[in-house]
Every structure is written in structure tokens, then in C-alpha cells.
Write a protein that holds these residues in place. Structure first.
Motif, PDB file in Angstrom:
ATOM      1  N   SER A 141       0.822  -1.205   0.000  1.00 55.63           N
ATOM      2  CA  SER A 141       0.000   0.000   0.000  1.00 55.63           C
ATOM      3  C   SER A 141       0.858   1.257   0.000  1.00 55.63           C
ATOM      4  O   SER A 141       0.594   2.207  -0.753  1.00 55.63           O
ATOM      5  CB  SER A 141      -0.923  -0.021   1.223  1.00 55.63           C
ATOM      6  OG  SER A 141      -1.773   1.090   1.208  1.00 55.63           O
TER       7      SER A 141
ATOM      8  N   ALA B 245       1.089   3.957  -2.961  1.00 50.85           N
ATOM      9  CA  ALA B 245       0.677   5.325  -2.631  1.00 50.85           C
ATOM     10  C   ALA B 245       1.731   6.320  -3.111  1.00 50.85           C
ATOM     11  O   ALA B 245       1.397   7.369  -3.666  1.00 50.85           O
ATOM     12  CB  ALA B 245       0.451   5.460  -1.127  1.00 50.85           C
TER      13      ALA B 245
ATOM     14  N   HIS C 271      -5.177   0.776  -5.425  1.00 53.52           N
ATOM     15  CA  HIS C 271      -4.281   1.515  -4.528  1.00 53.52           C
ATOM     16  C   HIS C 271      -3.814   2.827  -5.165  1.00 53.52           C
ATOM     17  O   HIS C 271      -3.769   3.868  -4.496  1.00 53.52           O
ATOM     18  CB  HIS C 271      -3.068   0.661  -4.163  1.00 53.52           C
ATOM     19  CG  HIS C 271      -3.349  -0.377  -3.123  1.00 53.52           C
ATOM     20  ND1 HIS C 271      -3.562  -0.080  -1.805  1.00 53.52           N
ATOM     21  CD2 HIS C 271      -3.455  -1.720  -3.224  1.00 53.52           C
ATOM     22  CE1 HIS C 271      -3.783  -1.185  -1.121  1.00 53.52           C
ATOM     23  NE2 HIS C 271      -3.730  -2.202  -1.958  1.00 53.52           N
TER      24      HIS C 271
ATOM     25  N   ALA D  92      -4.497   6.850  -4.002  1.00 51.51           N
ATOM     26  CA  ALA D  92      -3.524   7.934  -3.795  1.00 51.51           C
ATOM     27  C   ALA D  92      -3.964   9.188  -4.545  1.00 51.51           C
ATOM     28  O   ALA D  92      -3.823  10.307  -4.035  1.00 51.51           O
ATOM     29  CB  ALA D  92      -2.143   7.489  -4.257  1.00 51.51           C
TER      30      ALA D  92
ATOM     31  N   ASP E 143      -6.614  10.744  -2.475  1.00 56.75           N
ATOM     32  CA  ASP E 143      -6.054  11.344  -1.262  1.00 56.75           C
ATOM     33  C   ASP E 143      -5.462  12.730  -1.517  1.00 56.75           C
ATOM     34  O   ASP E 143      -5.491  13.589  -0.632  1.00 56.75           O
ATOM     35  CB  ASP E 143      -4.966  10.446  -0.659  1.00 56.75           C
ATOM     36  CG  ASP E 143      -5.536   9.162  -0.064  1.00 56.75           C
ATOM     37  OD1 ASP E 143      -6.774   9.078   0.123  1.00 56.75           O
ATOM     38  OD2 ASP E 143      -4.737   8.238   0.210  1.00 56.75           O
TER      39      ASP E 143
END
Length: 198
Positions: free
Chosen positions: A122, A126, A180, A184, A187
Motif C-alpha cells: 500500500s 501510494a 491503490h 492515492a 487522497d
């Protein structure tokens, strides 16, 4: 048609399905649903088959990137070093393309080596996602396309290892990678980043 006329040329094959994305479909969809975690047996299959691929990692990576850029030339906009290259042979000789191919393959190698450690996977993905979102401003759908191209190349170049069952496991892994990476992007507020860059 008379017997002297030659038959029409065969129509080109339909574009391959690349993890659900067809050539020409370049819209960015919502974040995909998270795939089921890989089982121990699936992790073993991936690591076993990857061992054969990674022995030739640079050549495989170059093949993947050349096919990616030939079939999806809009992706070259993110690579000033080789965005004007049209000829696959010229691409193959490009030290910059070879360098990027090694980076892609090494990132996948890190994922494969750490399949037993979901936190490590992860965090690696990321970092990849955030760098491509913030620094390179690459549309996330290119990760989906690249994954599909890679699966095609692996199945063609290593048919004895990439059986239909193995391809299904690798498709599951690539789906997890994409999940994943798009996480990102979410995010870092990708929609705001991309709209402010217009």
C-alpha cells in the motif's frame, strides 16, 4: 464478386479488452471497487511466474512501454524525452525509455516481493500514485491501460507460464494495484489538481 476479384482484406482484429477499457475509451471512471485480497495460493502463483519475467525485466518492460505508446500515443504527452518518437525501433533504442521501463518493472517487483506485507504494498503504490498525480499530472486511467498492456505482453511472451488461470490471478493483482494507485489520487484531491491545471 467475380472469381477474378481478390477477396477484401481481412478486417483488423477488435481492440483488446484492457481490464474493461477499450482503445479509444479514455474517460476517467470513479474509483473501482476494492478487489478481494489475494489468497496464499494466488500470491505463490504470482511470485512463481514473476520470477520468469523478472529475469528479462528490462526487455519485457521496453516491450510493454512500446506497445503502450504505439497503441495509446496520447500517453506520450507526459514524456518530453520521447514524446516525438513514432518508430518502435527508435523507442527501443531510447535510453530514457529503457530507464523508465526498468523503473516500472522494479516497482512491480517491489509489489510482488512484498505481497505478504499489505502495508508495504500500500505504501509503495501510494508513493507511485502521488508522484504521478502531483508531480507528473498523469491521468489515472493510464495505469489501467498500462496494466492491460502488461498482461497482454506477459501472456504472449511467456505462454508456458501465463495460462488462463494464471492470467486471472494477475488480472486480480493488477486490479488491486489500480485500486491503490487511484486511492492515492483521491487522497491528494486529484479532481481539484486536474481542474486547476486547465
Amino acid at each position: 464478386m467475380s472469381r477474378r476479384e481478390s477477396p477484401p482484406p481481412p478486417s483488423p482484429p477488435p481492440p483488446p479488452q484492457l481490464l474493461g477499457l477499450r482503445r479509444g475509451e479514455l474517460e476517467c471512471d470513479d474509483r473501482p471497487e476494492r478487489t478481494e485480497p489475494l489468497s496464499d495460493a494466488e500470491r505463490e502463483v504470482i511470485q512463481d511466474t514473476w520470477g520468469h519475467v523478472y529475469k528479462n525485466c528490462e526487455d519485457v518492460g521496453v516491450t510493454v512501454l512500446i506497445r503502450f505508446f504505439v497503441n495509446f500515443p496520447s500517453a506520450k504527452q507526459y514524456f518530453s524525452q520521447f514524446q516525438d518518437m513514432e518508430d518502435p525501433e527508435e523507442m527501443e533504442r531510447s535510453s530514457q525509455l529503457r530507464h523508465h521501463a526498468r523503473r516500472v518493472m522494479n516497482a512491480i517487483n517491489t509489489v510482488v516481493e512484498n505481497l505478504h506485507d499489505p502495508e508495504k504494498v500500500s505504501s509503495v503504490l501510494a508513493l507511485v500514485g502521488k508522484a504521478h498525480a502531483i508531480k507528473h499530472k498523469v491521468e489515472p486511467m493510464y495505469f489501467k491501460i498500462l496494466s492491460g498492456v502488461m498482461l497482454e505482453v506477459l501472456a504472449e511472451d511467456f505462454p508456458e507460464f501465463f495460462t488462463a488461470e494464471v492470467q486471472m490471478v494477475w488480472t486480480k493483482l493488477m486490479g488491486a494495484v489500480y485500486w491503490h494507485v487511484t486511492g492515492a489520487y483521491t487522497d491528494v484531491g486529484w479532481l481539484q489538481v486536474s481542474s486547476s491545471a486547465v
